[in-house]
Design a protein around this motif. Structure first.
Motif, PDB file in Angstrom:
ATOM      1  N   GLN A 257       0.859  -1.182   0.000  1.00 22.36           N
ATOM      2  CA  GLN A 257       0.000   0.000   0.000  1.00 22.36           C
ATOM      3  C   GLN A 257       0.902   1.241   0.000  1.00 22.36           C
ATOM      4  O   GLN A 257       2.113   1.137   0.150  1.00 22.36           O
ATOM      5  N   SER A 258       0.298   2.412  -0.098  1.00 20.92           N
ATOM      6  CA  SER A 258       1.083   3.652  -0.132  1.00 20.92           C
ATOM      7  C   SER A 258       1.885   3.864   1.156  1.00 20.92           C
ATOM      8  O   SER A 258       2.912   4.536   1.145  1.00 20.92           O
ATOM      9  N   ASN A 259       1.438   3.253   2.268  1.00 24.04           N
ATOM     10  CA  ASN A 259       2.174   3.392   3.535  1.00 24.04           C
ATOM     11  C   ASN A 259       3.232   2.301   3.718  1.00 24.04           C
ATOM     12  O   ASN A 259       3.884   2.238   4.754  1.00 24.04           O
ATOM     13  N   GLY A 260       3.389   1.421   2.737  1.00 27.30           N
ATOM     14  CA  GLY A 260       4.401   0.371   2.798  1.00 27.30           C
ATOM     15  C   GLY A 260       3.908  -0.977   3.288  1.00 27.30           C
ATOM     16  O   GLY A 260       4.642  -1.962   3.257  1.00 27.30           O
ATOM     17  N   ASP A 261       2.658  -1.061   3.740  1.00 23.79           N
ATOM     18  CA  ASP A 261       2.100  -2.315   4.248  1.00 23.79           C
ATOM     19  C   ASP A 261       1.672  -3.245   3.114  1.00 23.79           C
ATOM     20  O   ASP A 261       1.091  -2.805   2.125  1.00 23.79           O
ATOM     21  N   HIS A 262       1.937  -4.529   3.302  1.00 25.51           N
ATOM     22  CA  HIS A 262       1.366  -5.583   2.456  1.00 25.51           C
ATOM     23  C   HIS A 262       0.193  -6.130   3.250  1.00 25.51           C
ATOM     24  O   HIS A 262       0.374  -6.648   4.365  1.00 25.51           O
ATOM     25  N   GLU A 263      -1.007  -6.007   2.715  1.00 28.79           N
ATOM     26  CA  GLU A 263      -2.201  -6.358   3.486  1.00 28.79           C
ATOM     27  C   GLU A 263      -2.616  -7.811   3.306  1.00 28.79           C
ATOM     28  O   GLU A 263      -2.607  -8.347   2.199  1.00 28.79           O
ATOM     29  N   VAL A 264      -3.019  -8.416   4.428  1.00 29.52           N
ATOM     30  CA  VAL A 264      -3.579  -9.768   4.449  1.00 29.52           C
ATOM     31  C   VAL A 264      -5.085  -9.644   4.272  1.00 29.52           C
ATOM     32  O   VAL A 264      -5.729  -8.801   4.891  1.00 29.52           O
ATOM     33  N   HIS A 265      -5.657 -10.498   3.389  1.00 32.58           N
ATOM     34  CA  HIS A 265      -7.098 -10.500   3.124  1.00 32.58           C
ATOM     35  C   HIS A 265      -7.675 -11.888   3.353  1.00 32.58           C
ATOM     36  O   HIS A 265      -7.012 -12.893   3.116  1.00 32.58           O
ATOM     37  N   ASN A 266      -8.915 -11.934   3.795  1.00 32.26           N
ATOM     38  CA  ASN A 266      -9.655 -13.176   4.026  1.00 32.26           C
ATOM     39  C   ASN A 266     -10.396 -13.531   2.742  1.00 32.26           C
ATOM     40  O   ASN A 266     -11.344 -12.848   2.353  1.00 32.26           O
ATOM     41  N   THR A 267      -9.974 -14.603   2.070  1.00 27.38           N
ATOM     42  CA  THR A 267     -10.624 -14.985   0.814  1.00 27.38           C
ATOM     43  C   THR A 267     -11.913 -15.758   1.041  1.00 27.38           C
ATOM     44  O   THR A 267     -12.730 -15.872   0.138  1.00 27.38           O
ATOM     45  N   THR A 268     -12.104 -16.281   2.246  1.00 34.89           N
ATOM     46  CA  THR A 268     -13.319 -17.037   2.549  1.00 34.89           C
ATOM     47  C   THR A 268     -14.516 -16.096   2.664  1.00 34.89           C
ATOM     48  O   THR A 268     -15.580 -16.378   2.111  1.00 34.89           O
ATOM     49  N   THR A 269     -14.339 -14.994   3.378  1.00 33.33           N
ATOM     50  CA  THR A 269     -15.437 -14.033   3.522  1.00 33.33           C
ATOM     51  C   THR A 269     -15.496 -13.081   2.337  1.00 33.33           C
ATOM     52  O   THR A 269     -16.528 -12.488   2.078  1.00 33.33           O
ATOM     53  N   GLY A 270     -14.377 -12.925   1.632  1.00 34.27           N
ATOM     54  CA  GLY A 270     -14.315 -12.012   0.508  1.00 34.27           C
ATOM     55  C   GLY A 270     -14.084 -10.586   0.982  1.00 34.27           C
ATOM     56  O   GLY A 270     -14.217 -10.275   2.161  1.00 34.27           O
ATOM     57  N   CYS A 271     -13.701  -9.743   0.056  1.00 37.98           N
ATOM     58  CA  CYS A 271     -13.393  -8.358   0.394  1.00 37.98           C
ATOM     59  C   CYS A 271     -13.464  -7.524  -0.880  1.00 37.98           C
ATOM     60  O   CYS A 271     -12.947  -7.932  -1.925  1.00 37.98           O
ATOM     61  N   THR A 272     -14.076  -6.366  -0.776  1.00 40.26           N
ATOM     62  CA  THR A 272     -14.149  -5.491  -1.947  1.00 40.26           C
ATOM     63  C   THR A 272     -12.795  -4.862  -2.264  1.00 40.26           C
ATOM     64  O   THR A 272     -12.613  -4.307  -3.339  1.00 40.26           O
ATOM     65  N   TYR A 273     -11.839  -4.981  -1.339  1.00 36.19           N
ATOM     66  CA  TYR A 273     -10.500  -4.412  -1.542  1.00 36.19           C
ATOM     67  C   TYR A 273      -9.456  -5.487  -1.829  1.00 36.19           C
ATOM     68  O   TYR A 273      -8.260  -5.232  -1.725  1.00 36.19           O
ATOM     69  N   MET A 274      -9.912  -6.672  -2.228  1.00 37.67           N
ATOM     70  CA  MET A 274      -9.021  -7.773  -2.578  1.00 37.67           C
ATOM     71  C   MET A 274      -8.178  -7.374  -3.793  1.00 37.67           C
ATOM     72  O   MET A 274      -8.703  -6.811  -4.749  1.00 37.67           O
ATOM     73  N   PRO A 275      -6.876  -7.659  -3.764  1.00 36.86           N
ATOM     74  CA  PRO A 275      -6.050  -7.346  -4.936  1.00 36.86           C
ATOM     75  C   PRO A 275      -6.397  -8.257  -6.111  1.00 36.86           C
ATOM     76  O   PRO A 275      -7.017  -9.313  -5.928  1.00 36.86           O
ATOM     77  N   ASN A 276      -5.974  -7.857  -7.306  1.00 37.79           N
ATOM     78  CA  ASN A 276      -6.155  -8.695  -8.482  1.00 37.79           C
ATOM     79  C   ASN A 276      -5.493 -10.045  -8.258  1.00 37.79           C
ATOM     80  O   ASN A 276      -4.514 -10.152  -7.505  1.00 37.79           O
ATOM     81  N   LEU A 277      -5.997 -11.082  -8.913  1.00 40.23           N
ATOM     82  CA  LEU A 277      -5.474 -12.440  -8.727  1.00 40.23           C
ATOM     83  C   LEU A 277      -3.967 -12.516  -8.901  1.00 40.23           C
ATOM     84  O   LEU A 277      -3.286 -13.217  -8.167  1.00 40.23           O
ATOM     85  N   GLY A 278      -3.433 -11.783  -9.862  1.00 45.39           N
ATOM     86  CA  GLY A 278      -1.998 -11.814 -10.119  1.00 45.39           C
ATOM     87  C   GLY A 278      -1.167 -11.209  -8.996  1.00 45.39           C
ATOM     88  O   GLY A 278       0.043 -11.421  -8.937  1.00 45.39           O
ATOM     89  N   ASN A 279      -1.799 -10.456  -8.112  1.00 46.21           N
ATOM     90  CA  ASN A 279      -1.094  -9.822  -6.994  1.00 46.21           C
ATOM     91  C   ASN A 279      -1.358 -10.519  -5.661  1.00 46.21           C
ATOM     92  O   ASN A 279      -0.937 -10.023  -4.621  1.00 46.21           O
ATOM     93  N   GLN A 280      -2.052 -11.651  -5.704  1.00 40.15           N
ATOM     94  CA  GLN A 280      -2.371 -12.391  -4.484  1.00 40.15           C
ATOM     95  C   GLN A 280      -1.367 -13.511  -4.257  1.00 40.15           C
ATOM     96  O   GLN A 280      -1.062 -14.272  -5.166  1.00 40.15           O
ATOM     97  N   ILE A 281      -0.848 -13.584  -3.034  1.00 41.60           N
ATOM     98  CA  ILE A 281       0.020 -14.688  -2.634  1.00 41.60           C
ATOM     99  C   ILE A 281      -0.733 -15.483  -1.575  1.00 41.60           C
ATOM    100  O   ILE A 281      -1.076 -14.944  -0.512  1.00 41.60           O
ATOM    101  N   ASP A 282      -1.001 -16.730  -1.871  1.00 41.27           N
ATOM    102  CA  ASP A 282      -1.737 -17.586  -0.948  1.00 41.27           C
ATOM    103  C   ASP A 282      -0.900 -17.868   0.296  1.00 41.27           C
ATOM    104  O   ASP A 282       0.263 -18.270   0.189  1.00 41.27           O
ATOM    105  N   ILE A 283      -1.476 -17.616   1.469  1.00 44.02           N
ATOM    106  CA  ILE A 283      -0.767 -17.952   2.712  1.00 44.02           C
ATOM    107  C   ILE A 283      -1.496 -19.046   3.489  1.00 44.02           C
ATOM    108  O   ILE A 283      -1.140 -19.349   4.618  1.00 44.02           O
ATOM    109  N   GLY A 284      -2.523 -19.611   2.863  1.00 42.15           N
ATOM    110  CA  GLY A 284      -3.140 -20.809   3.412  1.00 42.15           C
ATOM    111  C   GLY A 284      -4.332 -20.590   4.319  1.00 42.15           C
ATOM    112  O   GLY A 284      -4.876 -19.499   4.432  1.00 42.15           O
TER     113      GLY A 284
END
Length: 72
Positions: free
Chosen positions: A11-38
């Motif tokens: 992000q602009s502040n330097g954070d790499h954000e963790v997202h919950n793919t089970t619940t979904g999120c309107t701010y989820m990155p594009n598939l090509g920018n997602q790294i699965d962490i399990g």
């Protein structure tokens, strides 16, 4: 148990954000920018895993889908 990804791009502040793919999120990155962490019991476990995998990156929970783990 929920599944999580981390955004490959910081992000602009330097954070790499963790997202919950089970619940979904309107701010989820594009598939090509997602790294699965399990599958994890909580966002705190997912953030800890991401910090372990990428110790030099700033990792944070998404404000919208991982709010309990959002710090900045």
């Amino acid at each position: 148990m929920p599944s999580f990804i981390v955004n490959r791009n910081a992000q602009s502040n330097g954070d790499h954000e963790v997202h919950n793919t089970t619940t979904g999120c309107t701010y989820m990155p594009n598939l090509g920018n997602q790294i699965d962490i399990g599958i994890h019991n909580s966002c705190s476990e997912a953030v800890a895993k991401a910090k372990f995998n990428w110790p030099t990156n700033r990792i944070n929970g998404c404000y919208y889908c991982c709010n309990l783990c959002h710090t900045t």
